[in-house]
Design a protein around this motif. Structure first.
Motif, PDB file in Angstrom:
ATOM      1  N   LEU A  82      31.237  42.033   5.611  1.00 30.89           N
ATOM      2  CA  LEU A  82      30.566  41.365   6.472  1.00 30.89           C
ATOM      3  C   LEU A  82      29.712  40.355   6.869  1.00 30.89           C
ATOM      4  O   LEU A  82      29.307  39.899   5.892  1.00 30.89           O
ATOM      5  CB  LEU A  82      29.182  42.603   7.378  1.00 30.89           C
ATOM      6  N   VAL A  83      30.352  39.627   8.139  1.00 29.27           N
ATOM      7  CA  VAL A  83      29.303  37.930   8.078  1.00 29.27           C
ATOM      8  C   VAL A  83      28.849  37.896   8.954  1.00 29.27           C
ATOM      9  O   VAL A  83      29.120  38.751  10.070  1.00 29.27           O
ATOM     10  CB  VAL A  83      30.499  37.101   8.061  1.00 29.27           C
ATOM     11  N   ILE A  84      27.655  37.736   9.139  1.00 28.99           N
ATOM     12  CA  ILE A  84      26.852  37.795  10.803  1.00 28.99           C
ATOM     13  C   ILE A  84      26.908  36.378  10.734  1.00 28.99           C
ATOM     14  O   ILE A  84      25.958  35.528   9.992  1.00 28.99           O
ATOM     15  CB  ILE A  84      25.466  38.325  10.736  1.00 28.99           C
ATOM     16  N   ASP A  85      26.939  36.094  11.572  1.00 28.32           N
ATOM     17  CA  ASP A  85      26.621  34.513  12.580  1.00 28.32           C
ATOM     18  C   ASP A  85      25.626  34.192  13.487  1.00 28.32           C
ATOM     19  O   ASP A  85      25.397  35.025  14.136  1.00 28.32           O
ATOM     20  CB  ASP A  85      27.852  33.692  13.279  1.00 28.32           C
ATOM     21  N   ALA A  86      24.964  33.812  12.642  1.00 25.01           N
ATOM     22  CA  ALA A  86      23.617  33.164  13.346  1.00 25.01           C
ATOM     23  C   ALA A  86      22.724  31.551  13.566  1.00 25.01           C
ATOM     24  O   ALA A  86      23.364  31.244  13.313  1.00 25.01           O
ATOM     25  CB  ALA A  86      22.175  34.278  12.556  1.00 25.01           C
ATOM     26  N   MET A  87      22.121  32.082  14.877  1.00 25.53           N
ATOM     27  CA  MET A  87      21.253  30.139  14.286  1.00 25.53           C
ATOM     28  C   MET A  87      20.168  30.245  14.606  1.00 25.53           C
ATOM     29  O   MET A  87      19.056  31.339  15.180  1.00 25.53           O
ATOM     30  CB  MET A  87      21.981  30.216  15.585  1.00 25.53           C
ATOM     31  N   ALA A  88      19.584  29.293  13.791  1.00 28.98           N
ATOM     32  CA  ALA A  88      18.213  29.323  13.383  1.00 28.98           C
ATOM     33  C   ALA A  88      17.217  28.671  14.712  1.00 28.98           C
ATOM     34  O   ALA A  88      17.709  28.413  15.424  1.00 28.98           O
ATOM     35  CB  ALA A  88      17.277  28.143  12.562  1.00 28.98           C
ATOM     36  N   ARG A  89      16.279  29.743  15.762  1.00 28.85           N
ATOM     37  CA  ARG A  89      15.698  29.144  16.256  1.00 28.85           C
ATOM     38  C   ARG A  89      14.603  28.218  16.611  1.00 28.85           C
ATOM     39  O   ARG A  89      14.863  27.413  17.423  1.00 28.85           O
ATOM     40  CB  ARG A  89      14.509  30.623  17.050  1.00 28.85           C
ATOM     41  N   ASP A  90      14.386  27.476  15.437  1.00 28.20           N
ATOM     42  CA  ASP A  90      13.526  26.437  15.462  1.00 28.20           C
ATOM     43  C   ASP A  90      14.356  25.112  15.418  1.00 28.20           C
ATOM     44  O   ASP A  90      14.393  24.624  16.285  1.00 28.20           O
ATOM     45  CB  ASP A  90      11.926  26.474  14.276  1.00 28.20           C
ATOM     46  N   THR A  91      15.300  25.401  14.390  1.00 25.44           N
ATOM     47  CA  THR A  91      15.858  24.347  14.592  1.00 25.44           C
ATOM     48  C   THR A  91      17.483  24.258  15.391  1.00 25.44           C
ATOM     49  O   THR A  91      17.649  22.475  14.955  1.00 25.44           O
ATOM     50  CB  THR A  91      16.225  24.390  12.353  1.00 25.44           C
ATOM     51  N   GLY A  92      18.397  25.431  15.147  1.00 22.84           N
ATOM     52  CA  GLY A  92      19.109  25.118  16.179  1.00 22.84           C
ATOM     53  C   GLY A  92      20.402  25.513  14.976  1.00 22.84           C
ATOM     54  O   GLY A  92      22.109  24.825  14.864  1.00 22.84           O
ATOM     55  N   GLU A  93      19.552  25.104  13.039  1.00 26.88           N
ATOM     56  CA  GLU A  93      21.087  25.577  12.484  1.00 26.88           C
ATOM     57  C   GLU A  93      21.631  26.500  12.692  1.00 26.88           C
ATOM     58  O   GLU A  93      21.221  27.727  12.629  1.00 26.88           O
ATOM     59  CB  GLU A  93      20.063  25.168  11.315  1.00 26.88           C
ATOM     60  N   LYS A  94      22.908  26.576  12.140  1.00 30.21           N
ATOM     61  CA  LYS A  94      23.673  27.803  12.297  1.00 30.21           C
ATOM     62  C   LYS A  94      23.660  28.457  11.107  1.00 30.21           C
ATOM     63  O   LYS A  94      22.937  27.475   9.742  1.00 30.21           O
ATOM     64  CB  LYS A  94      25.498  27.354  12.506  1.00 30.21           C
ATOM     65  N   ILE A  95      23.654  29.738  10.770  1.00 30.37           N
ATOM     66  CA  ILE A  95      23.645  30.297   9.417  1.00 30.37           C
ATOM     67  C   ILE A  95      24.828  31.499   9.166  1.00 30.37           C
ATOM     68  O   ILE A  95      24.793  32.397  10.067  1.00 30.37           O
ATOM     69  CB  ILE A  95      22.200  31.524   9.026  1.00 30.37           C
ATOM     70  N   THR A  96      24.517  31.410   8.072  1.00 33.93           N
ATOM     71  CA  THR A  96      25.632  32.896   8.000  1.00 33.93           C
ATOM     72  C   THR A  96      25.415  33.376   7.121  1.00 33.93           C
ATOM     73  O   THR A  96      24.823  32.916   5.792  1.00 33.93           O
ATOM     74  CB  THR A  96      27.191  32.111   7.010  1.00 33.93           C
ATOM     75  N   LEU A  97      25.314  34.755   7.077  1.00 31.17           N
ATOM     76  CA  LEU A  97      24.308  35.821   6.253  1.00 31.17           C
ATOM     77  C   LEU A  97      25.866  36.865   5.821  1.00 31.17           C
ATOM     78  O   LEU A  97      26.764  38.010   7.091  1.00 31.17           O
ATOM     79  CB  LEU A  97      23.630  36.679   7.331  1.00 31.17           C
ATOM     80  N   TRP A  98      26.146  36.765   4.703  1.00 26.99           N
ATOM     81  CA  TRP A  98      26.945  38.061   4.158  1.00 26.99           C
ATOM     82  C   TRP A  98      26.438  39.173   3.625  1.00 26.99           C
ATOM     83  O   TRP A  98      24.691  39.699   3.168  1.00 26.99           O
ATOM     84  CB  TRP A  98      27.185  37.322   2.536  1.00 26.99           C
ATOM     85  N   ARG A  99      26.936  40.440   3.515  1.00 25.44           N
ATOM     86  CA  ARG A  99      26.287  41.640   3.859  1.00 25.44           C
ATOM     87  C   ARG A  99      28.036  42.333   3.385  1.00 25.44           C
ATOM     88  O   ARG A  99      28.965  42.052   3.350  1.00 25.44           O
ATOM     89  CB  ARG A  99      26.487  42.125   5.332  1.00 25.44           C
ATOM     90  N   PRO A 100      27.227  43.367   2.863  1.00 28.52           N
ATOM     91  CA  PRO A 100      28.453  44.391   2.189  1.00 28.52           C
ATOM     92  C   PRO A 100      29.149  45.486   2.877  1.00 28.52           C
ATOM     93  O   PRO A 100      28.336  45.387   3.982  1.00 28.52           O
ATOM     94  CB  PRO A 100      27.824  45.827   0.792  1.00 28.52           C
ATOM     95  N   SER A 101      30.559  45.320   3.372  1.00 33.21           N
ATOM     96  CA  SER A 101      31.562  46.151   4.173  1.00 33.21           C
ATOM     97  C   SER A 101      30.508  47.669   4.566  1.00 33.21           C
ATOM     98  O   SER A 101      30.910  48.362   5.862  1.00 33.21           O
ATOM     99  CB  SER A 101      32.535  46.245   4.295  1.00 33.21           C
ATOM    100  N   ASP A 102      30.088  48.237   4.028  1.00 29.32           N
ATOM    101  CA  ASP A 102      29.210  49.382   3.762  1.00 29.32           C
ATOM    102  C   ASP A 102      28.134  49.364   4.738  1.00 29.32           C
ATOM    103  O   ASP A 102      27.215  50.134   5.064  1.00 29.32           O
ATOM    104  CB  ASP A 102      29.549  50.460   3.619  1.00 29.32           C
ATOM    105  N   ASP A 103      28.062  47.956   5.178  1.00 29.25           N
ATOM    106  CA  ASP A 103      26.231  48.268   5.525  1.00 29.25           C
ATOM    107  C   ASP A 103      26.277  48.944   7.154  1.00 29.25           C
ATOM    108  O   ASP A 103      26.499  47.518   8.036  1.00 29.25           O
ATOM    109  CB  ASP A 103      25.548  46.985   6.441  1.00 29.25           C
TER     110      ASP A 103
END
Length: 163
Positions: free
Chosen positions: A23-44
């Motif tokens: 699983l991939v979660i695309d996020a953005m840091a609230r303070d810097t606006g930097e794009k963050i990619t979070l990798w999680r197990p598929s059964d999460d």
């Protein structure tokens, strides 16, 4: 380890990698606006149930710069019913459909003099509104415009003369 506030940009998406389904979660840091990619197990289950678009999340960054999602324990309580005692509901309607007669003294709390005063006031206000309608008509207004102008004149007269 450092914690930063972020916003999930969308629901997690499932992707195939050489390590299997993830699983991939695309996020953005609230303070810097930097794009963050979070990798999680598929059964999460946590990510599938609780991460939605524009949701505030907390991201941990370790010493190597790897991002990971910090699970909020309050979210785990969302799907569980609260332990509540059953509430007794009492009917508020009379299901017998009986109309009870009221006595003559219960029908009005107004004295006859007060009733005459109210009737006189309403009669005077009706005459004033009729005059306002006539004035609005003399301006050439028709239908809704006439009614709106008359109502404005009526309210203005009431305010100016404290009627």
């Amino acid at each position: 380890m450092r914690l930063i506030p972020a916003i999930a940009l969308d629901r997690p998406r499932e992707v195939s990698t050489k390590y299997g389904q993830r699983l991939v979660i695309d996020a953005m840091a609230r303070d810097t606006g930097e794009k963050i990619t979070l990798w999680r197990p598929s059964d999460d289950d946590y990510s599938k149930k609780f991460v939605v678009r524009d949701m505030p999340i907390t991201v941990a960054i370790d010493a190597k710069g790897k991002f990971s999602l910090v699970e909020n324990p309050d979210h785990l309580k969302l799907g569980k019913p609260l332990p509540v005692e059953p509430v007794r509901v009492q009917p508020v309607h009379n299901y017998d459909h009986k109309i009870e007669k009221t006595s003559e003294s219960d029908q009005s709390l107004l004295s006859p003099d007060k009733k005459r005063e109210i009737a006189s006031y309403i009669s005077e206000m009706a005459k004033l509104y009729g005059f306002c309608l006539t004035q609005a008509e003399s301006l050439g207004a028709i239908d809704e415009d006439r009614r709106a102008i008359a109502t404005t004149l009526f309210i203005s007269a009431q305010k100016k003369f404290s009627l």
